[in-house]
Structures are given as structure tokens and as C-alpha cells.
Design a protein around this motif. Structure first.
Motif, PDB file in Angstrom:
ATOM      1  N   UNK A 369       0.838  -1.199   0.000  1.00 44.81           N
ATOM      2  CA  UNK A 369       0.000   0.000   0.000  1.00 44.81           C
ATOM      3  C   UNK A 369       0.877   1.253   0.000  1.00 44.81           C
ATOM      4  N   UNK A 370       1.957   1.203   0.759  1.00 44.31           N
ATOM      5  CA  UNK A 370       2.876   2.341   0.817  1.00 44.31           C
ATOM      6  C   UNK A 370       3.492   2.591  -0.555  1.00 44.31           C
ATOM      7  N   UNK A 371       3.893   1.539  -1.256  1.00 45.66           N
ATOM      8  CA  UNK A 371       4.447   1.695  -2.602  1.00 45.66           C
ATOM      9  C   UNK A 371       3.421   2.324  -3.540  1.00 45.66           C
ATOM     10  N   UNK A 372       2.178   1.943  -3.329  1.00 44.67           N
ATOM     11  CA  UNK A 372       1.108   2.450  -4.209  1.00 44.67           C
ATOM     12  C   UNK A 372       0.916   3.947  -4.026  1.00 44.67           C
ATOM     13  N   UNK A 373       0.839   4.410  -2.784  1.00 39.07           N
ATOM     14  CA  UNK A 373       0.512   5.821  -2.545  1.00 39.07           C
ATOM     15  C   UNK A 373       1.734   6.729  -2.711  1.00 39.07           C
ATOM     16  N   UNK A 377       9.309   2.101  -5.103  1.00 39.93           N
ATOM     17  CA  UNK A 377       9.450   0.660  -4.984  1.00 39.93           C
ATOM     18  C   UNK A 377      10.491   0.331  -3.908  1.00 39.93           C
ATOM     19  N   UNK A 378      10.121  -0.552  -3.007  1.00 36.16           N
ATOM     20  CA  UNK A 378      11.016  -0.903  -1.909  1.00 36.16           C
ATOM     21  C   UNK A 378      12.111  -1.878  -2.324  1.00 36.16           C
ATOM     22  N   UNK A 379      12.062  -2.339  -3.569  1.00 34.78           N
ATOM     23  CA  UNK A 379      13.173  -3.155  -4.059  1.00 34.78           C
ATOM     24  C   UNK A 379      14.123  -2.340  -4.930  1.00 34.78           C
ATOM     25  N   UNK A 380      13.881  -1.033  -4.982  1.00 29.54           N
ATOM     26  CA  UNK A 380      14.774  -0.118  -5.697  1.00 29.54           C
ATOM     27  C   UNK A 380      15.605   0.661  -4.672  1.00 29.54           C
ATOM     28  N   UNK A 381      16.930   0.469  -4.628  1.00 37.41           N
ATOM     29  CA  UNK A 381      17.758   1.130  -3.615  1.00 37.41           C
ATOM     30  C   UNK A 381      17.574   2.648  -3.582  1.00 37.41           C
ATOM     31  N   UNK A 382      17.481   3.263  -4.776  1.00 35.93           N
ATOM     32  CA  UNK A 382      17.323   4.721  -4.803  1.00 35.93           C
ATOM     33  C   UNK A 382      16.017   5.138  -4.144  1.00 35.93           C
ATOM     34  N   UNK A 383      14.948   4.395  -4.410  1.00 39.26           N
ATOM     35  CA  UNK A 383      13.649   4.721  -3.810  1.00 39.26           C
ATOM     36  C   UNK A 383      13.658   4.503  -2.297  1.00 39.26           C
ATOM     37  N   UNK A 384      14.369   3.476  -1.854  1.00 41.17           N
ATOM     38  CA  UNK A 384      14.462   3.223  -0.410  1.00 41.17           C
ATOM     39  C   UNK A 384      15.140   4.404   0.287  1.00 41.17           C
ATOM     40  N   UNK A 385      16.208   4.933  -0.321  1.00 38.82           N
ATOM     41  CA  UNK A 385      16.895   6.097   0.267  1.00 38.82           C
ATOM     42  C   UNK A 385      15.948   7.288   0.339  1.00 38.82           C
ATOM     43  N   UNK A 386      15.219   7.533  -0.749  1.00 40.83           N
ATOM     44  CA  UNK A 386      14.303   8.668  -0.765  1.00 40.83           C
ATOM     45  C   UNK A 386      13.180   8.496   0.260  1.00 40.83           C
ATOM     46  N   UNK A 387      12.685   7.285   0.409  1.00 36.01           N
ATOM     47  CA  UNK A 387      11.626   7.041   1.395  1.00 36.01           C
ATOM     48  C   UNK A 387      12.151   7.236   2.820  1.00 36.01           C
TER      49      UNK A 387
END
Length: 397
Positions: A369-373, A377-387
Motif C-alpha cells: 500500500x505504501x508503494x502504491x501511494x 518501490x522498496x526493491x529499488x535502492x534509490x527509492x528506499x533512500x528517498x523514502x
């Protein structure tokens, strides 16, 4: 023997000793020269640190006033005042205390030998009376030695207070500087005996540390590390001379020493980095949450510190990444934020479920749900850093 006999005997003693002392007083210049030679031979530091002419005048005055008190001490006690002046002066010159006291011992030996020789030449039949007065003569010069030593100690204490205050001021200036000044770095190194290329950390607090005894230049020890305290503009600052590979073990010791939250910098290399370390400690302290107590180490809160260092970046993260999540109902938003925070901390859905007291599938559903809103993507390292950055931007905003 009756009282009258005792009085007559005391008067006779005083007459014998006084006559010999007055005879020596006329020969003070020669006595001073001989005594000075003995002192400068037996006390090498004095010979090196005290100008000969100055020391000769000091010896001359000491002999003059000391011999004058042997017949009758008098109310002024100029010999004790002179001894105190000498003690303060020798402390300022760096002469060791034992050499100062030894000079007075040499003086009493010379004066006594000369008194004996004078009485032997002038009134040999009264030599036994002089011998009975030996304690009076020796005690008089010992009192001068005591006065000189006490003044010496007081002067040294004043010097230490001055040196401590100067060291405190220099360290404070270095910590508060925007950029290190090489001259100031050298002054701090010399004043505190610190290694220019050593490893240091800085801790800051908004509270004043309880007063402690001891000299500032002799650092306290916390968990094997030396610590120097300096009052800052808004609270106390601790400079830690680190011994271990990190500062983690310092936390309990610092918490026991100070009240309230404490910002702790990472280790830095060199005295010239202290002002940088102080800013890092301030950043750590500024990033504390209302519930935070004890030590807030920047090493443990780097992500939050990056966000705090740039309010504009934090606002951008909230708007671009978290706007959809923040628009959700309160209970759903809180659940997603808590799940993200726990997952980022432990790196495992199973462990996150255990800590959150829910089923593993619940955690997986919340993360999807978090990925959706957030469109991340939590399997993308760059996105994990931004989150991770965006999460702290929300929670510190």
C-alpha cells in the motif's frame, strides 16, 4: 631557680645572641655574597632562572631583616614580608619549591655558623649560652622559609587558575570558530597538551554541567577517554580525546555526567576539526525528538540530520513523495509510517511483524500500500533512500 633567675637568664641569652647578630649585621654584604655562591651552586634551577643581581639583592634583604629580628622580633616582621615576596617571585620564575626551601636552609646554616664564630671570638665563655639559644635562631629562619613556601604555593595556585582560564578561553574560541585558525590550534595544543593529529569527538548540551573540582588542564576520564569541559554560549561542551574506534561506549558516561539530551559528533581527526565536530554535535542535538533523552549520536541519526540540515529539501520530500500518504486517514497514515520505519530499521518483514505485533502478511500488505501511494518501490535502492529521507522529513516537520 626562682622567677627572677629565669628572667635574668633570658636577658643574658638575648644579650649574647643580640650582640652577635648586630655584629653580623655590619657585615651583611660579604655574608650575602657567600650565601649567594652556596645557593647558586646547590640550586641549579635558581642559578639558571634567577638573575644573579636580583638574587643577591633578595639574599641581602633577607639577611638584613632576619638578623635584625634575632635580638628583638618587633611588630613589623619585615623578614616574613620579604620571604613572602621572594616566594611569589620564585614561583613566577619557575624555580622548584624544594630549591626555594633549600636556599633558606643554607641561610640558617651560614647564619648559625657565623654566630658561633662571632661569640667564640668575642666572648668564648658565653658560647654555651648561644648554644642554648639555638632553637630560637633556627626557628626564626624556619619561619621565613615557611612564609616563602606558603606564598610560593599561593602564587602557583593563582598561576594555575590563570592558565586554566586561558586554556578554557582558547578552547572555547576554537570550538565556536567558523573555520580553524592555525595560530589558535597551536595555542590550544600547547595550553592543554593535546595531540594536534589526535582523534576527538565533541558533545554539546543545553544544560550546565554541575561544578567539579580539579584543574581544567587535567582532563577528567570517562570510560577510558579523557574529557575537557568548556562552557558554550547555550550550554556545556565536552571535548573527548577518544581511545576506542568509536564513541558508542561514551554514551552512558556522558549521560551520567549531564542532564537532558546531549548531541554527540562522530570522531574527527585533529584539533583543527574541533569546530567542525562541534557543528556536527549541534546538528545531532537539533535533530532530537521530544521524547529523546540522553545521548543523540550523529552516527545513529545521519538520515534525520541530512533532512534537518536542509528545510527546503525536507519540504520537497514531503510534497513529492509523501503527499499521497499524508492525505490518507490518520489511522492508516500512522500505520503505514510506523511499518515503514520499523522495516527500514530491521530490514526484514518477519522481524518487523514481530516488533509490530502483527502477522507477516499484514506487514507485506502495508508495504505494498505504501508503494502504491508514494509511487516508490522498496526493491529499488534509490527509492528506499528517498523514502527514508522522506520519512524523517515527515516526522521532523
Amino acid at each position: 631557680m626562682g622567677v627572677l633567675g629565669l628572667i635574668e637568664r633570658d636577658d643574658t641569652h638575648r644579650e649574647v645572641v643580640g650582640s652577635a647578630a648586630r655584629r653580623l649585621s655590619s657585615d651583611v654584604p660579604a655574608l650575602a655574597t657567600r650565601l649567594l655562591a652556596r645557593i647558586r651552586t646547590s640550586c641549579p634551577s635558581s642559578a639558571r632562572l634567577v638573575p644573579e643581581a636580583e638574587q643577591l639583592e633578595s639574599v641581602r634583604l633577607g639577611l638584613t631583616y632576619g638578623l635584625a629580628t634575632i635580638p628583638e622580633p618587633g611588630p613589623e616582621r619585615r623578614e616574613l614580608a620579604q620571604a613572602a615576596r621572594t616566594g611569589r617571585r620564585r614561583a613566577a620564575q619557575g624555580v622548584p619549591l624544594d630549591e626555594l626551601v633549600k636556599a633558606y636552609h643554607l641561610s640558617v646554616q651560614l647564619v648559625w655558623d657565623e654566630l658561633v664564630q662571632t661569640v667564640r671570638e668575642e666572648s668564648p665563655g658565653r658560647l654555651d649560652l648561644l648554644m642554648r639559644s639555638s632553637m630560637h635562631v633556627w626557628a626564626g629562619i624556619e619561619r621565613q622559609a615557611d612564609a616563602a613556601a606558603e606564598a610560593y604555593r599561593q602564587a602557583q595556585a593563582e598561576q594555575r587558575r590563570f592558565q586554566d582560564e586561558r586554556a578554557r578561553m582558547l578552547l572555547g574560541r576554537l570550538l565556536e570558530a567558523d573555520e580553524p585558525d592555525p595560530v589558535l590550534v597551536d595555542a590550544v595544543r600547547d595550553a592543554l597538551g593535546l595531540e594536534e593529529d589526535g582523534w576527538y569527538a565533541v558533545a554539546v548540551t543545553r544544560y550546565a554541567r554541575p561544578a567539579r573540582g580539579g584543574a581544567f588542564r587535567h582532563p577528567e576520564v570517562l570510560d577510558g577517554s579523557r574529557v575537557l569541559w568548556s562552557p558554550g554560549a547555550d550550554g556545556d561542551i565536552a571535548v573527548v580525546v577518544t581511545r576506542g574506534a568509536d564513541t558508542a561506549r561514551l554514551s552512558p558516561a556522558l549521560e551520567a555526567e549531564l542532564e537532558g539530551p546531549i548531541g554527540l559528533s562522530p570522531r574527527v581527526r585533529g584539533l583543527s576539526s574541533l569546530c567542525f565536530a562541534r557543528r556536527l554535535a549541534e546538528t545531532a542535538l537539533a535533530g532530537r525528538r521530544p521524547a529523546d533523552r540522553g545521548v543523540i549520536a550523529l552516527d545513529d541519526h545521519l538520515v534525520r540530520s541530512f533532512v534537518l540540515a536542509s528545510p527546503d529539501l525536507a519540504e520537497l520530500l514531503r510534497r513529492q513523495i509523501m503527499s499521497g500518504l499524508l492525505a490518507l486517514p490518520e489511522h492508516e497514515m500512522s500505520a503505514l509510517l510506523d511499518t515503514l520505519a520499523c522495516w527500514l530499521e530491521v530490514g526484514s518483514t518477519t522481524e518487523a511483524a514481530r516488533r509490530l505485533y502483527c502477522h507477516r502478511n499484514t506487514v507485506l500488505n502495508r508495504l505494498r500500500r505504501l508503494e502504491q501511494v508514494t509511487s516508490r518501490k522498496l526493491d529499488e535502492p534509490r527509492d528506499v533512500v528517498l523514502l527514508a529521507l522522506a520519512l524523517d522529513a515527515v516526522r521532523t516537520g
